[in-house]
Design an enzyme around this catalytic site. Structure first.
Site, mmCIF file in Angstrom:
data_model
loop_
_atom_site.group_PDB
_atom_site.id
_atom_site.type_symbol
_atom_site.label_atom_id
_atom_site.label_comp_id
_atom_site.label_asym_id
_atom_site.label_seq_id
_atom_site.Cartn_x
_atom_site.Cartn_y
_atom_site.Cartn_z
ATOM 1 N N HIS A 150 0.844 -1.188 0.000
ATOM 2 C CA HIS A 150 0.000 0.000 0.000
ATOM 3 C C HIS A 150 0.881 1.241 0.000
ATOM 4 O O HIS A 150 1.934 1.249 0.622
ATOM 5 C CB HIS A 150 -0.921 0.025 1.232
ATOM 6 C CG HIS A 150 -2.078 0.940 1.058
ATOM 7 N ND1 HIS A 150 -2.021 2.270 1.377
ATOM 8 C CD2 HIS A 150 -3.312 0.713 0.547
ATOM 9 C CE1 HIS A 150 -3.181 2.823 1.072
ATOM 10 N NE2 HIS A 150 -3.979 1.910 0.561
ATOM 11 N N ASP A 175 -7.877 -5.469 -0.116
ATOM 12 C CA ASP A 175 -8.383 -6.392 -1.137
ATOM 13 C C ASP A 175 -8.061 -7.849 -0.854
ATOM 14 O O ASP A 175 -8.626 -8.736 -1.494
ATOM 15 C CB ASP A 175 -7.804 -6.003 -2.510
ATOM 16 C CG ASP A 175 -8.328 -4.652 -2.950
ATOM 17 O OD1 ASP A 175 -9.541 -4.450 -2.860
ATOM 18 O OD2 ASP A 175 -7.522 -3.801 -3.356
HETATM 19 C C1 LIG Z 1 -0.703 -0.854 -3.827
HETATM 20 C C2 LIG Z 1 0.498 -0.582 -4.704
HETATM 21 C C3 LIG Z 1 0.037 -0.141 -6.095
HETATM 22 C C4 LIG Z 1 1.324 0.558 -4.064
HETATM 23 O O1 LIG Z 1 2.300 0.909 -4.974
HETATM 24 P P1 LIG Z 1 3.540 1.835 -4.612
HETATM 25 O O2 LIG Z 1 3.263 2.661 -3.421
HETATM 26 O O3 LIG Z 1 3.903 2.545 -5.858
HETATM 27 O O4 LIG Z 1 4.627 0.796 -4.192
HETATM 28 P P2 LIG Z 1 5.787 0.297 -5.138
HETATM 29 O O5 LIG Z 1 5.185 -0.339 -6.329
HETATM 30 O O6 LIG Z 1 6.737 1.439 -5.362
HETATM 31 O O7 LIG Z 1 6.460 -0.784 -4.248
HETATM 32 C C5 LIG Z 1 7.659 -0.614 -3.505
HETATM 33 C C6 LIG Z 1 8.384 -1.939 -3.492
HETATM 34 O O8 LIG Z 1 7.517 -2.943 -2.935
HETATM 35 C C7 LIG Z 1 7.262 -3.957 -3.896
HETATM 36 N N1 LIG Z 1 5.846 -4.319 -3.831
HETATM 37 C C8 LIG Z 1 4.795 -3.485 -3.685
HETATM 38 N N2 LIG Z 1 3.667 -4.179 -3.678
HETATM 39 C C9 LIG Z 1 4.014 -5.458 -3.837
HETATM 40 C C10 LIG Z 1 3.270 -6.634 -3.938
HETATM 41 N N3 LIG Z 1 1.937 -6.613 -3.882
HETATM 42 N N4 LIG Z 1 3.926 -7.774 -4.098
HETATM 43 C C11 LIG Z 1 5.261 -7.799 -4.165
HETATM 44 N N5 LIG Z 1 6.024 -6.723 -4.086
HETATM 45 C C12 LIG Z 1 5.412 -5.560 -3.916
HETATM 46 C C13 LIG Z 1 7.583 -3.322 -5.247
HETATM 47 O O9 LIG Z 1 7.890 -4.300 -6.204
HETATM 48 C C14 LIG Z 1 8.745 -2.453 -4.883
HETATM 49 O O10 LIG Z 1 9.852 -3.279 -4.725
HETATM 50 P P3 LIG Z 1 11.308 -2.807 -5.196
HETATM 51 O O11 LIG Z 1 11.603 -1.579 -4.365
HETATM 52 O O12 LIG Z 1 12.183 -3.972 -4.900
HETATM 53 O O13 LIG Z 1 11.179 -2.474 -6.656
HETATM 54 C C15 LIG Z 1 1.394 -1.828 -4.798
HETATM 55 O O14 LIG Z 1 1.739 -2.255 -3.511
HETATM 56 C C16 LIG Z 1 0.745 -2.942 -5.578
HETATM 57 O O15 LIG Z 1 0.835 -2.964 -6.805
HETATM 58 N N6 LIG Z 1 0.057 -3.913 -4.870
HETATM 59 C C17 LIG Z 1 -0.596 -4.996 -5.563
HETATM 60 C C18 LIG Z 1 -1.940 -4.539 -6.120
HETATM 61 C C19 LIG Z 1 -2.933 -4.269 -5.004
HETATM 62 O O16 LIG Z 1 -3.139 -5.077 -4.122
HETATM 63 N N7 LIG Z 1 -3.593 -3.119 -5.096
HETATM 64 C C20 LIG Z 1 -4.619 -2.733 -4.148
HETATM 65 C C21 LIG Z 1 -4.170 -1.617 -3.285
HETATM 66 S S1 LIG Z 1 -5.350 -1.292 -2.003
#
Ligand SMILES: CC(C)(COP(=O)(O)OP(=O)(O)OC[C@H]1O[C@@H](n2cnc3c(N)ncnc32)[C@H](O)[C@@H]1OP(=O)(O)O)[C@@H](O)C(=O)NCCC(=O)NCCS
Length: 379
Positions: free
Chosen positions: A265, A316
């Site tokens: 998140h 979720d």
């Molecule tokens: C929610 C979300 C979009 C937040 O994105 P964000 O704040 O931009 O976080 P980032 O994508 O920059 O993630 C930071 C790090 O954590 C990792 N990470 C984040 N969510 C992850 C997940 N669900 N599974 C595995 N790794 C994850 C990223 O790969 C990144 O790793 P790195 O630094 O080694 O590249 C992201 O966590 C995600 O895509 N989650 C899965 C989809 C989801 O459940 N969405 C519903 C949100 S309520």
């Protein structure tokens, strides 16, 4: 060729950027606290209905008995779709995702709304109530139409969460399921400046209408990084079939650098408080149904993602197994999120109208400068 003079690069994804002053919702991502209009989410889930929560989000006050009765009457009166909207739903291909059907119907409803030409505070209040009543009606009606069944009318004796289940299945829902749906809608009703709410506020800030803002918000919510993740979680669990397969699959996905739906998140750096409620619901529903397989499979994935990526589950993750155990079709999971979140969106849209300035950020240009066109046969 000269380069553009650019400012230092900012964090991508507007992380940490304050986009508005808001009185609607407070999130403490470190302590794992979620507060609507000053009230802790646990207090709201335990003591309020979804309708009271929506009233609170819109007005900042808890409704008294008369105000709640008035709201319920307004919702009842609004929960009827014009024939033209039923025709729109009927005309969509059967394979249309219900989020696309909902987005299309809300856009069409904007042409039919009695206040379509007004953006006054009073017309916005009325539109917020109408939209909140119409969301569950549309989702249930589309599901029935695609299943070759006729839509079922809203029952004024039932609450909004009970009506959704009733209009979906055509039978009076069990009290336990209504309580779970009510709590799920409260939990999902609002969450600060998330992607769909920001979308809604950007559209409202051009002084466009509420239906346009909500249509845009629906488009943002359906993405797999936002509300679309709950369907993806259940698809992953079902594809794996067994806990052993799921554990291996998640390890393989993480090793391949893939994200696991339902984890991580932008704001929470600890366990999402909403996930804690849904975890309990998923467990209880599994026990009541005599099938805790999906709940237990979900539990087993948490330490793996924590160990490898230090990510907690989000809202979720457990909503997936909870809704699945309730017998809800997978592609209705995200529309349920929308049925709840329209309360928050419309609260934010009204707040934006009250103190508006167009939202127009800038970008960091990294392209070339000083180029000259050449005739087409010399390119
Ligand atoms: C929610 C979300 C979009 C937040 O994105 P964000 O704040 O931009 O976080 P980032 O994508 O920059 O993630 C930071 C790090 O954590 C990792 N990470 C984040 N969510 C992850 C997940 N669900 N599974 C595995 N790794 C994850 C990223 O790969 C990144 O790793 P790195 O630094 O080694 O590249 C992201 O966590 C995600 O895509 N989650 C899965 C989809 C989801 O459940 N969405 C519903 C949100 S309520």
């Amino acid at each position: 060729m000269s380069q553009a003079v650019s400012s230092p690069p900012k964090a991508a994804g507007l992380e940490g950027v304050v986009a508005a002053k808001s009185e609607v919702c407070f999130i403490d991502g470190v302590a794992g606290r979620l507060i609507f209009r000053g009230y802790e989410i646990a207090d709201l889930v335990e003591h309020l209905s979804f309708e009271e929560t929506a009233y609170l989000l819109w007005t900042g006050k808890l409704p008294n008995r008369q105000q709640l009765t008035d709201l319920r009457e307004n919702l009842d009166a609004s929960a009827v779709l014009p024939t033209s909207i039923i025709d729109v739903l009927r005309s969509l291909p059967k394979g249309t995702h219900p989020m696309d059907a909902l987005r299309t119907a809300i856009s069409a409803l904007g042409c039919d709304d009695p206040d379509r030409n007004a953006n006054t505070p009073e017309s916005s209040e009325r539109k917020a109530i109408r939209l909140t009543a119409q969301f569950p009606v549309i989702v249930a009606a589309f599901h029935r139409l695609r299943s070759d069944q006729e839509p079922i009318a809203w029952d004024a004796k039932l609450s909004l969460p009970a009506n959704f289940l009733y209009m979906l299945n055509g039978k009076q829902p069990h009290e336990t399921l209504v309580r779970v749906m009510d709590a799920a809608l409260i939990i999902h009703a609002e969450h600060g400046m998330n992607a769909s709410t920001f979308t809604a506020r950007v559209i409202a800030a051009t002084l466009s209408d509420m239906h346009s803002a909500v249509t845009g918000a629906l488009g943002a919510l359906k993405g797999p990084l936002h509300g679309g993740a709950n369907q993806d979680v259940m698809e992953l669990l079902l594809e794996c079939g067994t806990t052993e397969n799921a554990e291996k699959k998640v390890r393989d996905m993480l090793a391949a650098g893939e994200k696991i739906p339902g984890f991580g998140h932008r704001v929470y750096k600890t366990f999402d408080p909403r996930a804690a409620f849904l975890r309990k619901m998923s467990k209880q529903l599994g026990e009541a149904a005599g099938n805790s397989k999906w709940y237990e499979m979900s539990e087993r994935l948490i330490p793996i993602v924590m160990e490898i990526k230090h990510k907690d589950p989000n809202v979720d993750f457990f909503s997936a197994s909870a809704y699945y155990t309730m017998g809800i079709p997978l592609d209705l999971f995200t529309p349920i999120f929308a049925i709840a979140r329209v309360a928050g969106w419309t609260a934010h849209i009204q707040e934006q109208y009250k103190n508006n300035r167009i939202i127009r950020p800038t970008d960091d240009y990294t392209g070339p400068m000083g180029l000259k066109t050449v005739p087409i046969d010399q390119r």
